[in-house]
Design an enzyme around this catalytic site. Structure first.
Site, short mmCIF file in Angstrom:
data_model
loop_
_atom_site.label_atom_id
_atom_site.label_comp_id
_atom_site.label_asym_id
_atom_site.label_seq_id
_atom_site.Cartn_x
_atom_site.Cartn_y
_atom_site.Cartn_z
N ASP A 8 0.86 -1.19 0.00
CA ASP A 8 0.00 0.00 0.00
C ASP A 8 0.90 1.24 0.00
O ASP A 8 2.13 1.13 -0.17
CB ASP A 8 -1.01 -0.04 1.17
CG ASP A 8 -0.38 0.28 2.53
OD1 ASP A 8 0.87 0.41 2.61
OD2 ASP A 8 -1.13 0.39 3.51
N CYS A 65 3.31 -2.77 4.00
CA CYS A 65 2.41 -1.66 4.33
C CYS A 65 3.16 -0.80 5.35
O CYS A 65 4.39 -0.92 5.46
CB CYS A 65 1.05 -2.14 4.81
SG CYS A 65 0.99 -2.99 6.40
N THR A 67 3.23 -0.75 8.69
CA THR A 67 3.84 -1.57 9.74
C THR A 67 4.16 -2.99 9.28
O THR A 67 4.89 -3.71 9.97
CB THR A 67 2.87 -1.71 10.92
OG1 THR A 67 1.65 -2.29 10.43
CG2 THR A 67 2.58 -0.37 11.58
N HIS A 98 11.85 -22.57 9.93
CA HIS A 98 10.88 -23.25 10.80
C HIS A 98 9.43 -23.18 10.31
O HIS A 98 8.68 -24.13 10.47
CB HIS A 98 10.93 -22.66 12.22
CG HIS A 98 12.22 -22.96 12.93
ND1 HIS A 98 12.42 -22.63 14.25
CD2 HIS A 98 13.37 -23.56 12.51
CE1 HIS A 98 13.65 -23.02 14.63
NE2 HIS A 98 14.24 -23.57 13.58
N HIS A 133 9.32 -29.54 12.27
CA HIS A 133 8.57 -28.34 11.90
C HIS A 133 7.39 -28.68 10.98
O HIS A 133 6.37 -27.97 10.99
CB HIS A 133 9.49 -27.32 11.23
CG HIS A 133 10.64 -26.95 12.10
ND1 HIS A 133 10.47 -26.28 13.29
CD2 HIS A 133 11.97 -27.19 11.98
CE1 HIS A 133 11.66 -26.10 13.88
NE2 HIS A 133 12.58 -26.66 13.10
#
Ligand code: RB5
Length: 149
Positions: A8, A65, A67, A98, A133
């Site tokens: 964004d 974006c 954050t 992992h 995993h």
């Protein structure tokens, strides 16, 4: 590797660094937008990249974006997507080792373009370790199945 990217207006500051880094690593980059700093809604771009990866049109993705959080939440709603918000190279390497993260998410208001280059390189070059995993990834898939209609 074919890598879808999307962002964004809050993440676009990282896009050139991410694109050039992926191309230098030998990836083909598929840019799904946005392409300006005009305000847009991050779920649009999280969904585009996630669907492109989940459908197999691209092998993996990088989304951005402000954050890295909102667009990652959006991408993780698509079955088969394991998207991780990553803020340093240790997280980037471990989420491939992992979690076999098929998308990473970066914050344009959290990290610098130079940090994004190092993070993308660490994730792209790391290997999934499988073994114990895989049992945990299978458990995540079971959660998806439990709540899918
Ligand atoms: C947009 O202003 C901002 O909310 C978005 O880029 C992102 O940070 C959301 O998680």
């Amino acid at each position: 590797m074919k890598i879808a990217i999307g962002c964004d207006h809050g993440g676009i500051v990282l896009k050139d660094a991410v694109t050039s880094t992926l191309e230098a690593l030998g990836a083909e980059v598929v840019d799904l937008g946005t392409n300006s700093t005009d305000s847009v809604d991050y779920p649009t771009y999280g969904l585009k990249v996630a669907e492109t990866v989940a459908s197999g049109q691209c092998d993996a993705g990088v989304i951005m974006c402000g954050t890295g959080i909102g667009i990652s939440i959006s991408a993780n709603k698509v079955p088969g997507i394991r998207c991780a918000v990553v803020t340093n190279t240790y997280m980037a390497q471990l989420t491939k080792n992992h979690n076999n993260a098929n998308i990473i998410s970066l914050g344009g208001r959290v990290i610098t373009p130079d940090e994004a280059k190092d993070i993308v390189t660490a994730w792209y070059t790391a290997e999934y370790e499988g073994g114990r995993h895989q049992r945990r990834l299978d458990m995540i898939t079971d959660i998806e199945k439990k709540y899918s209609k």
